[in-house]
Write a protein that holds these residues in place. Structure first.
Motif, PDB file in Angstrom:
ATOM      1  N   LEU A 139      -4.396 -16.967  -1.513  1.00 27.47           N
ATOM      2  CA  LEU A 139      -4.210 -15.668  -2.153  1.00 27.47           C
ATOM      3  C   LEU A 139      -5.498 -15.198  -2.807  1.00 27.47           C
ATOM      4  CD1 LEU A 139      -2.547 -13.273  -3.080  1.00 27.47           C
ATOM      5  CD2 LEU A 139      -1.706 -14.662  -5.000  1.00 27.47           C
ATOM      6  N   TYR A 140      -6.168 -16.087  -3.529  1.00 24.75           N
ATOM      7  CA  TYR A 140      -7.431 -15.714  -4.171  1.00 24.75           C
ATOM      8  C   TYR A 140      -8.477 -15.314  -3.125  1.00 24.75           C
ATOM      9  CZ  TYR A 140      -6.106 -17.110  -8.910  1.00 24.75           C
ATOM     10  OH  TYR A 140      -5.518 -17.175 -10.151  1.00 24.75           O
ATOM     11  N   ARG A 141      -8.471 -16.019  -1.997  1.00 23.36           N
ATOM     12  CA  ARG A 141      -9.421 -15.682  -0.934  1.00 23.36           C
ATOM     13  C   ARG A 141      -9.118 -14.300  -0.356  1.00 23.36           C
ATOM     14  NH1 ARG A 141      -8.670 -19.818   1.955  1.00 23.36           N
ATOM     15  NH2 ARG A 141      -7.405 -18.930   3.637  1.00 23.36           N
ATOM     16  N   ARG A 142      -7.814 -14.006  -0.186  1.00 25.42           N
ATOM     17  CA  ARG A 142      -7.435 -12.683   0.331  1.00 25.42           C
ATOM     18  C   ARG A 142      -7.811 -11.578  -0.660  1.00 25.42           C
ATOM     19  NH1 ARG A 142      -3.750 -12.207   4.418  1.00 25.42           N
ATOM     20  NH2 ARG A 142      -4.363 -10.018   4.230  1.00 25.42           N
ATOM     21  N   ILE A 143      -7.646 -11.849  -1.964  1.00 21.12           N
ATOM     22  CA  ILE A 143      -8.028 -10.870  -2.988  1.00 21.12           C
ATOM     23  C   ILE A 143      -9.537 -10.631  -2.951  1.00 21.12           C
ATOM     24  CG2 ILE A 143      -8.223 -10.476  -5.476  1.00 21.12           C
ATOM     25  CD1 ILE A 143      -5.502 -11.874  -5.778  1.00 21.12           C
ATOM     26  N   ALA A 144     -10.299 -11.727  -2.784  1.00 25.50           N
ATOM     27  CA  ALA A 144     -11.761 -11.600  -2.711  1.00 25.50           C
ATOM     28  C   ALA A 144     -12.162 -10.804  -1.474  1.00 25.50           C
ATOM     29  CB  ALA A 144     -12.396 -12.988  -2.682  1.00 25.50           C
ATOM     30  N   ASP A 145     -11.502 -11.067  -0.355  1.00 22.01           N
ATOM     31  CA  ASP A 145     -11.790 -10.313   0.875  1.00 22.01           C
ATOM     32  C   ASP A 145     -11.494  -8.829   0.672  1.00 22.01           C
ATOM     33  OD1 ASP A 145     -12.509 -12.634   2.146  1.00 22.01           O
ATOM     34  OD2 ASP A 145     -10.577 -12.906   3.178  1.00 22.01           O
ATOM     35  N   LEU A 146     -10.406  -8.542  -0.039  1.00 21.15           N
ATOM     36  CA  LEU A 146     -10.035  -7.154  -0.304  1.00 21.15           C
ATOM     37  C   LEU A 146     -11.073  -6.478  -1.185  1.00 21.15           C
ATOM     38  CD1 LEU A 146      -7.960  -4.891  -0.004  1.00 21.15           C
ATOM     39  CD2 LEU A 146      -6.758  -5.821  -1.987  1.00 21.15           C
ATOM     40  N   ASP A 147     -11.589  -7.226  -2.168  1.00 18.30           N
ATOM     41  CA  ASP A 147     -12.637  -6.678  -3.047  1.00 18.30           C
ATOM     42  C   ASP A 147     -13.870  -6.291  -2.244  1.00 18.30           C
ATOM     43  OD1 ASP A 147     -11.129  -6.913  -5.327  1.00 18.30           O
ATOM     44  OD2 ASP A 147     -11.933  -8.878  -5.886  1.00 18.30           O
ATOM     45  N   VAL A 148     -14.256  -7.174  -1.318  1.00 19.56           N
ATOM     46  CA  VAL A 148     -15.424  -6.904  -0.481  1.00 19.56           C
ATOM     47  C   VAL A 148     -15.166  -5.681   0.389  1.00 19.56           C
ATOM     48  CG1 VAL A 148     -16.819  -7.779   1.433  1.00 19.56           C
ATOM     49  CG2 VAL A 148     -16.201  -9.294  -0.450  1.00 19.56           C
ATOM     50  N   LYS A 149     -13.981  -5.605   0.963  1.00 19.99           N
ATOM     51  CA  LYS A 149     -13.637  -4.479   1.828  1.00 19.99           C
ATOM     52  C   LYS A 149     -13.679  -3.160   1.045  1.00 19.99           C
ATOM     53  CE  LYS A 149     -10.246  -5.225   4.646  1.00 19.99           C
ATOM     54  NZ  LYS A 149      -8.867  -5.382   5.194  1.00 19.99           N
ATOM     55  N   GLN A 150     -13.121  -3.184  -0.162  1.00 21.86           N
ATOM     56  CA  GLN A 150     -13.119  -1.977  -0.988  1.00 21.86           C
ATOM     57  C   GLN A 150     -14.531  -1.582  -1.406  1.00 21.86           C
ATOM     58  OE1 GLN A 150     -10.351  -3.070  -4.083  1.00 21.86           O
ATOM     59  NE2 GLN A 150      -8.569  -2.318  -2.941  1.00 21.86           N
ATOM     60  N   TRP A 151     -15.360  -2.591  -1.732  1.00 24.32           N
ATOM     61  CA  TRP A 151     -16.745  -2.322  -2.155  1.00 24.32           C
ATOM     62  C   TRP A 151     -17.537  -1.676  -1.008  1.00 24.32           C
ATOM     63  CZ3 TRP A 151     -21.529  -4.135  -0.479  1.00 24.32           C
ATOM     64  CH2 TRP A 151     -22.626  -3.843  -1.303  1.00 24.32           C
ATOM     65  N   MET A 152     -17.332  -2.215   0.222  1.00 26.31           N
ATOM     66  CA  MET A 152     -18.030  -1.666   1.399  1.00 26.31           C
ATOM     67  C   MET A 152     -17.570  -0.238   1.666  1.00 26.31           C
ATOM     68  SD  MET A 152     -18.140  -4.955   3.973  1.00 26.31           S
ATOM     69  CE  MET A 152     -19.022  -4.035   5.234  1.00 26.31           C
ATOM     70  N   LYS A 153     -16.296   0.037   1.432  1.00 24.41           N
ATOM     71  CA  LYS A 153     -15.764   1.389   1.644  1.00 24.41           C
ATOM     72  C   LYS A 153     -16.400   2.370   0.660  1.00 24.41           C
ATOM     73  CE  LYS A 153     -11.340   3.794   2.092  1.00 24.41           C
ATOM     74  NZ  LYS A 153      -9.865   3.662   1.972  1.00 24.41           N
ATOM     75  N   ILE A 154     -16.588   1.891  -0.580  1.00 27.33           N
ATOM     76  CA  ILE A 154     -17.233   2.749  -1.589  1.00 27.33           C
ATOM     77  C   ILE A 154     -18.672   3.026  -1.209  1.00 27.33           C
ATOM     78  CG2 ILE A 154     -18.026   2.811  -3.984  1.00 27.33           C
ATOM     79  CD1 ILE A 154     -15.486   1.211  -4.712  1.00 27.33           C
ATOM     80  N   GLN A 155     -19.367   1.995  -0.722  1.00 32.02           N
ATOM     81  CA  GLN A 155     -20.776   2.136  -0.334  1.00 32.02           C
ATOM     82  C   GLN A 155     -20.932   3.145   0.801  1.00 32.02           C
ATOM     83  OE1 GLN A 155     -23.512   0.684  -1.905  1.00 32.02           O
ATOM     84  NE2 GLN A 155     -21.884   0.179  -3.384  1.00 32.02           N
TER      85      GLN A 155
END
Length: 202
Positions: free
Chosen positions: A184-200
């Motif tokens: 679960l923590y890994r999936r949350i971290a992956d989601l954070d990266v995905k969201q950060w890339m979307k913002i960029q």
């Protein structure tokens, strides 16, 4: 005096029926009158060797099995088969009932058989519950159960994160999703990266 026809079966090819065969022979069944199904579930309506054993039985003969669950996996199935045997004048002998005939032609025999059939089915249900409980515990512990893993959407992972942020234990949230806390923590971290890339990119 009729013949003794013995039947044994194991549900998987990895199992062997040696113990059943040994007990049947000790009970007086000749090797030529033994029928064994390998890798065939007792829940199946058709079992090749069992069908041949039934064909070999004639009036006055006795079908010998080691345990009641060799006969079938449901009370209805067992009782139906017992009635078929009785109507043809064929006896039934179950070795785990003390080696005596279960005479379904008598009221007492019918009662004993009905009770034992119900107990055999109950034992099977208990085994199933144990397997289910084991799987549930392994899933809660993050064990690999094999097969296709469930796919979770980003919104489900985001909701899980909100629950954790609100004070829900991460272990409980992960268990409800059917994954380990680490996953679960890994999936949350992956989601954070995905969201950060979307913002960029935006």
């Amino acid at each position: 005096m009729g013949k003794l026809i013995g039947y044994a079966h194991v549900s998987t090819k990895a199992q062997d029926a040696d113990r059943q065969i040994k007990d049947l022979i000790a009970a007086g069944v000749r090797r030529d009158d033994l029928y064994v199904d390998h890798g065939v579930s007792g829940a199946r309506a058709s079992r090749p060797a069992f069908d041949r054993a039934l064909d070999a039985l004639h009036e006055g003969d006795t079908l010998v099995i080691t345990t009641l669950d060799r006969l079938g996996r449901s009370t209805v199935n067992m009782l139906s088969l017992a009635e078929q045997l009785r109507s043809k004048g064929i006896n039934l002998r179950v070795l785990n009932l003390g080696g005596g005939n279960v005479d379904t032609a008598t009221p007492m025999g019918s009662m004993v058989f009905t009770v034992m059939a119900a107990l055999a089915q109950m034992e099977l249900e208990i085994k199933r519950e144990r397997v289910t409980d084991s799987v549930t515990k392994r899933r809660a512990a993050g064990g690999d159960l094999g097969g296709r893993r469930p796919a979770f959407t980003d919104s489900q992972i985001e909701n899980a994160r909100r629950l954790i942020d609100a004070g829900q234990p991460a272990t409980h949230v992960a268990r409800d999703l059917g994954m380990s806390r680490a996953t679960l923590y890994r999936r949350i971290a992956d989601l954070d990266v995905k969201q950060w890339m979307k913002i960029q990119k935006g």
